[in-house]
Structures are given as structure tokens and as C-alpha cells.
Design a protein around this motif. Structure first.
Motif, PDB file in Angstrom:
ATOM      1  N   GLY A 169       0.821  -1.206   0.000  1.00  0.00           N
ATOM      2  CA  GLY A 169       0.000   0.000   0.000  1.00  0.00           C
ATOM      3  C   GLY A 169       0.858   1.260   0.000  1.00  0.00           C
ATOM      4  O   GLY A 169       0.574   2.220  -0.730  1.00  0.00           O
ATOM      5  N   SER A 170       1.919   1.252   0.798  1.00  0.00           N
ATOM      6  CA  SER A 170       2.815   2.410   0.863  1.00  0.00           C
ATOM      7  C   SER A 170       3.502   2.660  -0.468  1.00  0.00           C
ATOM      8  O   SER A 170       3.691   3.807  -0.893  1.00  0.00           O
ATOM      9  CB  SER A 170       3.863   2.193   1.960  1.00  0.00           C
ATOM     10  OG  SER A 170       3.259   2.161   3.227  1.00  0.00           O
ATOM     11  N   LEU A 171       3.885   1.574  -1.140  1.00  0.00           N
ATOM     12  CA  LEU A 171       4.538   1.707  -2.441  1.00  0.00           C
ATOM     13  C   LEU A 171       3.588   2.367  -3.446  1.00  0.00           C
ATOM     14  O   LEU A 171       3.974   3.288  -4.183  1.00  0.00           O
ATOM     15  CB  LEU A 171       4.995   0.330  -2.934  1.00  0.00           C
ATOM     16  CG  LEU A 171       5.872   0.297  -4.194  1.00  0.00           C
ATOM     17  CD1 LEU A 171       6.832  -0.895  -4.141  1.00  0.00           C
ATOM     18  CD2 LEU A 171       5.024   0.195  -5.460  1.00  0.00           C
ATOM     19  N   ASP A 173       3.722   6.207  -5.214  1.00  0.00           N
ATOM     20  CA  ASP A 173       3.650   6.354  -6.674  1.00  0.00           C
ATOM     21  C   ASP A 173       2.425   7.146  -7.119  1.00  0.00           C
ATOM     22  O   ASP A 173       2.168   7.295  -8.317  1.00  0.00           O
ATOM     23  CB  ASP A 173       3.631   4.977  -7.345  1.00  0.00           C
ATOM     24  CG  ASP A 173       4.976   4.273  -7.279  1.00  0.00           C
ATOM     25  OD1 ASP A 173       5.987   4.958  -7.015  1.00  0.00           O
ATOM     26  OD2 ASP A 173       5.021   3.048  -7.488  1.00  0.00           O
ATOM     27  N   GLY A 174       1.662   7.640  -6.144  1.00  0.00           N
ATOM     28  CA  GLY A 174       0.475   8.425  -6.473  1.00  0.00           C
ATOM     29  C   GLY A 174      -0.738   7.594  -6.844  1.00  0.00           C
ATOM     30  O   GLY A 174      -1.757   8.132  -7.299  1.00  0.00           O
ATOM     31  N   VAL A 210     -12.855  13.310  -5.310  1.00  0.00           N
ATOM     32  CA  VAL A 210     -14.173  13.270  -5.942  1.00  0.00           C
ATOM     33  C   VAL A 210     -14.880  14.607  -5.789  1.00  0.00           C
ATOM     34  O   VAL A 210     -15.458  15.167  -6.744  1.00  0.00           O
ATOM     35  CB  VAL A 210     -15.028  12.142  -5.349  1.00  0.00           C
ATOM     36  CG1 VAL A 210     -16.476  12.251  -5.824  1.00  0.00           C
ATOM     37  CG2 VAL A 210     -14.458  10.785  -5.746  1.00  0.00           C
ATOM     38  N   LEU A 211     -14.810  15.168  -4.580  1.00  0.00           N
ATOM     39  CA  LEU A 211     -15.490  16.436  -4.300  1.00  0.00           C
ATOM     40  C   LEU A 211     -14.886  17.591  -5.084  1.00  0.00           C
ATOM     41  O   LEU A 211     -15.587  18.528  -5.489  1.00  0.00           O
ATOM     42  CB  LEU A 211     -15.434  16.742  -2.807  1.00  0.00           C
ATOM     43  CG  LEU A 211     -16.284  15.827  -1.901  1.00  0.00           C
ATOM     44  CD1 LEU A 211     -16.004  16.115  -0.436  1.00  0.00           C
ATOM     45  CD2 LEU A 211     -17.761  16.000  -2.214  1.00  0.00           C
ATOM     46  N   SER A 212     -13.578  17.508  -5.301  1.00  0.00           N
ATOM     47  CA  SER A 212     -12.906  18.584  -6.025  1.00  0.00           C
ATOM     48  C   SER A 212     -12.909  18.369  -7.528  1.00  0.00           C
ATOM     49  O   SER A 212     -12.451  19.219  -8.298  1.00  0.00           O
ATOM     50  CB  SER A 212     -11.449  18.722  -5.551  1.00  0.00           C
ATOM     51  OG  SER A 212     -10.718  17.544  -5.863  1.00  0.00           O
ATOM     52  N   GLY A 213     -13.421  17.211  -7.950  1.00  0.00           N
ATOM     53  CA  GLY A 213     -13.490  16.912  -9.382  1.00  0.00           C
ATOM     54  C   GLY A 213     -12.186  16.436  -9.951  1.00  0.00           C
ATOM     55  O   GLY A 213     -12.033  16.308 -11.172  1.00  0.00           O
ATOM     56  N   ASN A 214     -11.196  16.112  -9.089  1.00  0.00           N
ATOM     57  CA  ASN A 214      -9.899  15.608  -9.559  1.00  0.00           C
ATOM     58  C   ASN A 214      -9.858  14.109  -9.392  1.00  0.00           C
ATOM     59  O   ASN A 214     -10.586  13.511  -8.610  1.00  0.00           O
ATOM     60  CB  ASN A 214      -8.758  16.237  -8.763  1.00  0.00           C
ATOM     61  CG  ASN A 214      -8.683  17.739  -8.984  1.00  0.00           C
ATOM     62  OD1 ASN A 214      -8.911  18.210 -10.102  1.00  0.00           O
ATOM     63  ND2 ASN A 214      -8.402  18.484  -7.915  1.00  0.00           N
ATOM     64  N   SER A 215      -8.950  13.477 -10.090  1.00  0.00           N
ATOM     65  CA  SER A 215      -8.774  12.030  -9.979  1.00  0.00           C
ATOM     66  C   SER A 215      -7.333  11.721  -9.678  1.00  0.00           C
ATOM     67  O   SER A 215      -6.436  12.403 -10.176  1.00  0.00           O
ATOM     68  CB  SER A 215      -9.179  11.327 -11.288  1.00  0.00           C
ATOM     69  OG  SER A 215      -8.853   9.961 -11.248  1.00  0.00           O
ATOM     70  N   HIS A 216      -7.107  10.692  -8.868  1.00  0.00           N
ATOM     71  CA  HIS A 216      -5.733  10.294  -8.537  1.00  0.00           C
ATOM     72  C   HIS A 216      -5.149   9.370  -9.604  1.00  0.00           C
ATOM     73  O   HIS A 216      -3.979   9.040  -9.564  1.00  0.00           O
ATOM     74  CB  HIS A 216      -5.694   9.577  -7.182  1.00  0.00           C
ATOM     75  CG  HIS A 216      -5.900  10.527  -6.033  1.00  0.00           C
ATOM     76  ND1 HIS A 216      -4.922  11.401  -5.632  1.00  0.00           N
ATOM     77  CD2 HIS A 216      -6.958  10.721  -5.224  1.00  0.00           C
ATOM     78  CE1 HIS A 216      -5.364  12.096  -4.585  1.00  0.00           C
ATOM     79  NE2 HIS A 216      -6.603  11.712  -4.327  1.00  0.00           N
ATOM     80  N   GLU A 217      -5.977   8.878 -10.483  1.00  0.00           N
ATOM     81  CA  GLU A 217      -5.506   7.897 -11.461  1.00  0.00           C
ATOM     82  C   GLU A 217      -5.326   8.570 -12.829  1.00  0.00           C
ATOM     83  O   GLU A 217      -6.096   9.430 -13.209  1.00  0.00           O
ATOM     84  CB  GLU A 217      -6.502   6.740 -11.584  1.00  0.00           C
ATOM     85  CG  GLU A 217      -6.690   5.979 -10.267  1.00  0.00           C
ATOM     86  CD  GLU A 217      -5.411   5.323  -9.783  1.00  0.00           C
ATOM     87  OE1 GLU A 217      -5.190   5.305  -8.553  1.00  0.00           O
ATOM     88  OE2 GLU A 217      -4.647   4.837 -10.619  1.00  0.00           O
TER      89      GLU A 217
END
Length: 237
Positions: free
Chosen positions: A186-188, A192-193, A230-237
Motif C-alpha cells: 500500500g505504501s509503495l 507512486d500516487g 471526488v469532491l474537487s473533481g480531480n482524480s488520482h488515477e
């Protein structure tokens, strides 16, 4: 006359003692070493086995006892903050000699001793080169997940994140009850974002180990991060 009587009594006692020893025998050095080992008196066990090995260096049982005594002493010393690299180095040395005498003896403990030595070296110097030690450990016991996990961390530290990820994943496929691999994989992903992947792994670990505070904490951190995205409309992927 009285003097002769005293001497005769002393001679009789000596004779009786000699007969008892001849009949029952004295405890062997190995027996004394094993008795000390059983009660956790590692220094006395080491001393007894050492004397036995002075007489017969290739004595398999004495060498096995010495390796176990060294392991116990190193483990006990580590708990109270003694210099564990030196302790585990001596332990590994005994297991390596034992391996030459009987290659089938105590393979798993030998593998564990190598893991502890590698871990102690990293604790002393996070840049210590331990892959050779860990590979030796895994050659002895390919199911030693502690050595696999530490090898993955060492590879990750050296920049080989792909190999580290593969090892963590393989550990969890083989042994879903190995908690450190959930935390480390999980940390890895997190570094890596890959927040969603991190949450997937941490949440699986958190469900399996509800009392593991680190997994519970990081699952919540990743969950909050995903909600915020999600609330900010951004995605981490």
C-alpha cells in the motif's frame, strides 16, 4: 591409629564415589549444555557446547546445540538493545558450520538467523547491502516471507520498485495472513500516487486485521484522499 582410621575412611569415601561415577556416569557436556539451553541460560549453554566442540569440532549434536544457544542469546540480546549485528553474525557463523556437518539440520532457523542479521544491518545503516544475505536465507527456506518482505523493501530502497511490487504481491497471493506486505505494498502505491490501489490493499489488510492500527489509519487516510478528489473533481488515477 586414629590418623590411619581417618585416612581409611577418606579412602573408602573416595572409592565409593569412584564406583558411583563408574556405574552411573557423569553428565556429558552436551547434556549440561542442553539443560542450560532449556532454561534459557545461554551463556552457560555456549560454554558447555564450546568445551564439547574443543574435543570434537565436528560433533553434530554439540554444533547444533551451539547454534541454538547462539540464536537464543542473540534474540534475547536484541530485546534489551544489545549490539545485535555482532550477536547475529556469530549465530549465522555457527549455522554455516552446522550446515557443513549436516546440511539437513535447522534450515529454517538458519534462514531466520540470516533474516535477523540483515534486519540488524539495515537498522544500523539503512543503506547496508543485504541482498546477498537475504538470497542465502531464501535459498535455505523459500517460504520465509519475512526475508521476502525485507528483500522487497531493500529493492524498493535501491530504486527497483517494480521488483518490490511483484514480491509484495506474490507474498499476499501465497500468504494472505502476512500483515506487513499489506502495509508495504500500500505504501509503495501511495508513494507512486496510486491512491486507489493503495486504498484497495490497505482496506483488504484492515478488514483482515481489525486491530492493526497502522492499516486502519492508512486506510482512512487513503479513503479521505479519494473522497476529497471526488469532491474537487480531480482524480488520482
Amino acid at each position: 591409629m586414629q590418623k590411619n582410621s581417618i585416612l581409611s575412611k577418606a579412602a573408602w569415601k573416595a572409592f565409593c564415589f569412584a564406583v558411583i561415577l563408574a556405574f552411573f556416569g557423569c553428565p556429558s557436556l552436551e547434556t549440561l549444555g542442553n539443560e542450560a539451553l532449556n532454561v534459557g541460560d545461554y551463556d552457560r549453554a555456549i560454554a558447555a557446547f564450546s568445551k564439547a566442540l574443543d574435543e570434537f569440532p565436528a560433533d553434530r549434536d554439540a554444533r547444533y546445540g551451539m547454534a541454538l544457544a547462539r540464536f537464543g542469546k542473540a534474540e534475547a540480546g536484541e530485546k534489551i538493545g544489545e549490539h545485535s549485528v555482532e550477536l547475529w553474525t556469530k549465530t549465522v557463523a555457527e549455522f554455516r558450520i552446522l550446515e557443513k556437518i549436516d546440511s539437513s539440520a535447522a534450515k529454517e532457523m538458519h534462514s531466520s538467523a540470516l533474516f535477523y542479521l540483515a534486519r540488524a544491518k539495515i537498522s544500523e545503516n539503512e543503506k547496508a547491502k543485504v541482498l546477498g544475505i537475504l538470497n542465502e536465507s531464501l535459498k535455505l527456506d523459500s517460504a520465509n516471507d519475512f526475508s521476502w518482505n525485507l528483500k522487497a523493501l531493500a529493492l524498493q530502497g535501491a530504486g527497483d520498485r517494480e521488483s518490490a511490487q511483484k514480491i509484495f504481491t506474490e507474498i499476499l497471493k501465497r500468504n494472505a495472513a502476512f500483515a506487513p506486505a499489506y502495509s508495504n505494498l500500500g505504501s509503495l502505491y501511495w508513494e507512486d500516487g496510486k491512491v486507489e490501489d493503495a486504498w484497495d490493499i490497505w482496506s483488504m489488510g484492515a478488514k483482515r486485521f481489525p486491530k492493526n492500527h497502522a492499516l486502519q489509519f492508512w486506510t482512512k487516510v487513503a479513503e479521505d484522499s479519494l473522497k476529497s478528489a471526488v469532491l474537487s473533481g480531480n482524480s488520482h488515477e
